[in-house]
Design a protein around this motif. Sequence first.
Motif, mmCIF file in Angstrom:
data_model
loop_
_atom_site.group_PDB
_atom_site.id
_atom_site.type_symbol
_atom_site.label_atom_id
_atom_site.label_comp_id
_atom_site.label_asym_id
_atom_site.label_seq_id
_atom_site.Cartn_x
_atom_site.Cartn_y
_atom_site.Cartn_z
ATOM 1 N N GLU A 1 0.831 -1.203 0.000
ATOM 2 C CA GLU A 1 0.000 0.000 0.000
ATOM 3 C C GLU A 1 0.865 1.252 0.000
ATOM 4 N N ALA A 2 1.958 1.250 0.789
ATOM 5 C CA ALA A 2 2.847 2.411 0.818
ATOM 6 C C ALA A 2 3.519 2.617 -0.532
ATOM 7 N N HIS A 3 3.897 1.548 -1.201
ATOM 8 C CA HIS A 3 4.545 1.650 -2.513
ATOM 9 C C HIS A 3 3.558 2.185 -3.552
ATOM 10 N N ARG A 4 2.321 1.713 -3.481
ATOM 11 C CA ARG A 4 1.311 2.192 -4.431
ATOM 12 C C ARG A 4 1.029 3.682 -4.196
ATOM 13 N N ALA A 5 0.953 4.092 -2.925
ATOM 14 C CA ALA A 5 0.672 5.496 -2.620
ATOM 15 C C ALA A 5 1.798 6.400 -3.100
ATOM 16 N N ARG A 6 3.051 5.934 -2.983
ATOM 17 C CA ARG A 6 4.181 6.778 -3.362
ATOM 18 C C ARG A 6 4.401 6.778 -4.869
ATOM 19 N N PHE A 7 4.389 5.597 -5.493
ATOM 20 C CA PHE A 7 4.811 5.498 -6.885
ATOM 21 C C PHE A 7 3.685 5.171 -7.869
ATOM 22 N N GLY A 8 2.519 4.771 -7.355
ATOM 23 C CA GLY A 8 1.398 4.491 -8.240
ATOM 24 C C GLY A 8 1.394 3.115 -8.852
ATOM 25 N N TRP A 9 2.290 2.222 -8.439
ATOM 26 C CA TRP A 9 2.330 0.872 -8.998
ATOM 27 C C TRP A 9 2.906 -0.096 -7.969
ATOM 28 N N THR A 10 2.676 -1.378 -8.186
ATOM 29 C CA THR A 10 3.222 -2.420 -7.319
ATOM 30 C C THR A 10 3.685 -3.579 -8.188
ATOM 31 N N LEU A 11 4.459 -4.481 -7.606
ATOM 32 C CA LEU A 11 4.921 -5.696 -8.286
ATOM 33 C C LEU A 11 4.312 -6.897 -7.573
ATOM 34 N N GLU A 12 3.148 -7.289 -7.991
ATOM 35 C CA GLU A 12 2.460 -8.389 -7.328
ATOM 36 C C GLU A 12 3.276 -9.679 -7.460
ATOM 37 N N GLY A 13 3.456 -10.354 -6.350
ATOM 38 C CA GLY A 13 4.164 -11.623 -6.348
ATOM 39 C C GLY A 13 5.678 -11.506 -6.297
ATOM 40 N N HIS A 14 6.215 -10.283 -6.377
ATOM 41 C CA HIS A 14 7.671 -10.117 -6.345
ATOM 42 C C HIS A 14 8.153 -10.166 -4.900
ATOM 43 N N PRO A 15 9.306 -10.774 -4.623
ATOM 44 C CA PRO A 15 9.792 -10.864 -3.241
ATOM 45 C C PRO A 15 9.980 -9.482 -2.615
ATOM 46 N N ILE A 16 9.584 -9.373 -1.373
ATOM 47 C CA ILE A 16 9.740 -8.142 -0.595
ATOM 48 C C ILE A 16 10.841 -8.366 0.429
ATOM 49 N N GLU A 17 11.706 -7.380 0.553
ATOM 50 C CA GLU A 17 12.889 -7.517 1.391
ATOM 51 C C GLU A 17 12.832 -6.529 2.562
ATOM 52 N N VAL A 18 13.194 -7.000 3.749
ATOM 53 C CA VAL A 18 13.383 -6.132 4.903
ATOM 54 C C VAL A 18 14.859 -5.768 4.956
ATOM 55 N N VAL A 19 15.155 -4.491 4.735
ATOM 56 C CA VAL A 19 16.547 -4.049 4.644
ATOM 57 C C VAL A 19 17.099 -3.682 6.019
ATOM 58 N N HIS A 20 16.374 -2.815 6.761
ATOM 59 C CA HIS A 20 16.832 -2.376 8.074
ATOM 60 C C HIS A 20 15.703 -2.506 9.085
ATOM 61 N N VAL A 21 16.069 -2.736 10.319
ATOM 62 C CA VAL A 21 15.159 -2.580 11.456
ATOM 63 C C VAL A 21 15.663 -1.385 12.250
ATOM 64 N N ARG A 22 14.772 -0.432 12.523
ATOM 65 C CA ARG A 22 15.152 0.774 13.257
ATOM 66 C C ARG A 22 14.261 0.918 14.484
ATOM 67 N N VAL A 23 14.891 1.208 15.604
ATOM 68 C CA VAL A 23 14.189 1.306 16.885
ATOM 69 C C VAL A 23 14.539 2.633 17.536
ATOM 70 N N ARG A 24 13.556 3.253 18.131
ATOM 71 C CA ARG A 24 13.771 4.479 18.906
ATOM 72 C C ARG A 24 13.182 4.296 20.291
ATOM 73 N N ALA A 25 13.985 4.587 21.298
ATOM 74 C CA ALA A 25 13.501 4.652 22.671
ATOM 75 C C ALA A 25 13.477 6.117 23.081
ATOM 76 N N SER A 26 12.403 6.539 23.736
ATOM 77 C CA SER A 26 12.282 7.945 24.101
ATOM 78 C C SER A 26 11.537 8.082 25.417
ATOM 79 N N VAL A 27 11.770 9.205 26.071
ATOM 80 C CA VAL A 27 11.075 9.503 27.314
ATOM 81 C C VAL A 27 10.770 10.994 27.337
ATOM 82 N N ALA A 28 9.594 11.339 27.837
ATOM 83 C CA ALA A 28 9.197 12.743 27.907
ATOM 84 C C ALA A 28 9.995 13.450 28.998
ATOM 85 N N PRO A 29 10.315 14.738 28.805
ATOM 86 C CA PRO A 29 11.035 15.474 29.844
ATOM 87 C C PRO A 29 10.171 15.640 31.085
ATOM 88 N N PRO A 30 10.786 15.784 32.249
ATOM 89 C CA PRO A 30 10.005 15.966 33.480
ATOM 90 C C PRO A 30 9.055 17.144 33.364
#
Length: 707
Positions: free
Chosen positions: A600-629
């Motif tokens: 869905e994100a690919h279709r929204a950005r570029f207007g097309w998709t590749l049905e059945g084509h392998p999808i790859e996870v390149v990076h995992v990104r994590v953020r830890a955060s805390v609100a200031p006192p």
Amino acid sequence: MTALPPDLPPPAPGPDSAPASAPPAAATGGSSTRPRVGVDTGGTFTDFVLVVPGEPLRTHKVASTPGDPGRAIVEGLRDLGLTGAEVDVVHGTTVALNALLTGRGTDRAALVTNEGFQDLIEIDRQARPDLYDPEPVRPAPLVGRERRFELAQRSAPDPDDPRRIVELRAPTEAEIDAVCDAVAASGAVSAAVCLLHSYADPEPERRVVRALEARGIEAVASADLVAEYREAERFSTAVVNAALVPVVRDYLGRLGAALPPTAGLEVLQSSGGGLPAERAAREPVRVLLSGPAGGVVGAARAAERAGLGAFASLDMGGTSTDVAFHDPALGLASLAEEVRAAGHSIAVPTLDMHTIGCGGGSLARRSVDGALRVGPESAGADPGPVAFGRGGDVPTVTDAYVVLGRIPHEPLAEGFLGGALRLDVARAESAYAALGTELGTDAIGAAEAVVDAANAAMRRALGVMTMQRGRDPRSTPLVAFGGGGGLAAADLVRSLGMPGALVPDATGVLSAAGMTAARRTVDRSRTLLETLTGLGTHDLDDVRGALAADALAALGGTEGARVETSLAMRYRGQSYELPIAAEAATGGTPRAELAAAFTEAHRARFGWTLEGHPIEVVHVRVRASVAPPGSGAEAPLPRTSGDSPLGVQRVRSAAGALDAPVLARAGLAPGATVAGPAIVVDPTATTWVPPDFSAEARASGLFLARI
């Protein structure tokens, strides 16, 4: 030969890590009653917002001191009565970006890399900066060849198992010592250590870093900044960081010494999170866009309180205008996919923003070919716009608003700077009369032309963040702020067909207000390069869990912390990926849901998709955060009892003149509606409501919409 196991463990804690029992990363006292001050250094003014839990915000502005930005900060804290007080200062600064743009002070860095790779920082991706420029100019390398040193080290994927990284050639201690001695002899005071495949095995880089630090050289391992593959971007980020260390360390050291001994100091990251000053001095590449990032944080807070969802923001300052797009549902996935600063790739987390050299202080001139040119040159803080009466003689965008009457001519206690600034209207009109003669029109025609030119530049910038990202501006409200945001908002809404514009309270200091609310953050990432079909959900959870644990340890604990996850995904064979918010992809969520979200994100950005084509996870990104006192505990801004006009201002245009009432923002209670023409003032900025617009007072600002 050293081999890593198939499931690469998370990198060992880097220099920003701390044991889980350590105090929060920003050692700022932690008391919920401790005052917190946001400080945004701009080209014309330095803005202050003071937050004390249970009390209304206090705002303040002083003229910036470009020669030494810290002088204005100390002056403003003194004006606020905070000299010697226990206070937490959160600072947004352009010192790093200005140094990168001008090259001043960035010539004392060195590079240590693999044999045969010393020129990679010049070769980069071999992409042309401007595809259609017959003579493109690339930025000069930040490290000259005389300070690039090669090390006989090589790591590579195992031919029998590409998921394994093996060190094929490990340098001896004598070889490392020889290279580090050469770096020290070169006169370098900082260094970037950039070795191939360090994103998967950072220890070879860290061996060199330790040897350099033993010689008194501030060194950073590229993998401790960017634990992701793509060596060109990782090397560039580390080199930029090394080049900026002397400049930012010196600035923050002088600023810290000038602050009260009991004050805590944080610097806002380009990602919108707070960063302890000690780490900002060591990793200045993370704070390149700290000022604009504060504006996005403040705009998001105001938009949420006003009931808006996704929005485009516009921060019109004195020298430049920053635009961004924010969708609260995207989380980490809203960060920029590719960032360049002064032509250099920057791969640390950064909010997706676009900056143009057009602001209230932008100079207006007739160019040699007879065309009108507005910016990027700016009048700055000294001498400033002509109307400020400090010796400026070249008209600016602010002067155009003065000539047209959209800024009240008479000083008002409820208005800008509490009426302390008396405008020299006659000088501004004289400057525009002269420009009008050059352009073949009168002062009013010249002023309108300058405003139109500035609006066109800002309209194009908003188009970059909306239409060029596949977003329809007609369904995207605008949040406009900064010294000039409220003056330009209605014109931009009209020209782009946007549903309206929110001009937040304390709009002229919203970036500083955002800094007071910024969460303290630590980001971690890891490259996977696995297809969805080959990646088990538990594998993904294990990686996320390890990164989250490391980030939380660096943050200083888990109490009140929030952890977000984003996956960078692509069709196998593509060069670049799309960020996908992955909170729903953990805890056993089927891979099919990840695939659907990416499709869905690919279709929204570029207007097309590749049905059945392998999808790859390149990076995992994590953020830890805390609100200031004490975050969010401030009282609402006080409102006066009446909404009677403070006066009447004559507003002029080529079509004629009309009288507009001047109203105090503090006199407009939530729900009040003002029909244009009208001018609404507060101590930080002015808002123009044209005749075909109305302004509704909401809990966090004025919402402008066409009638």
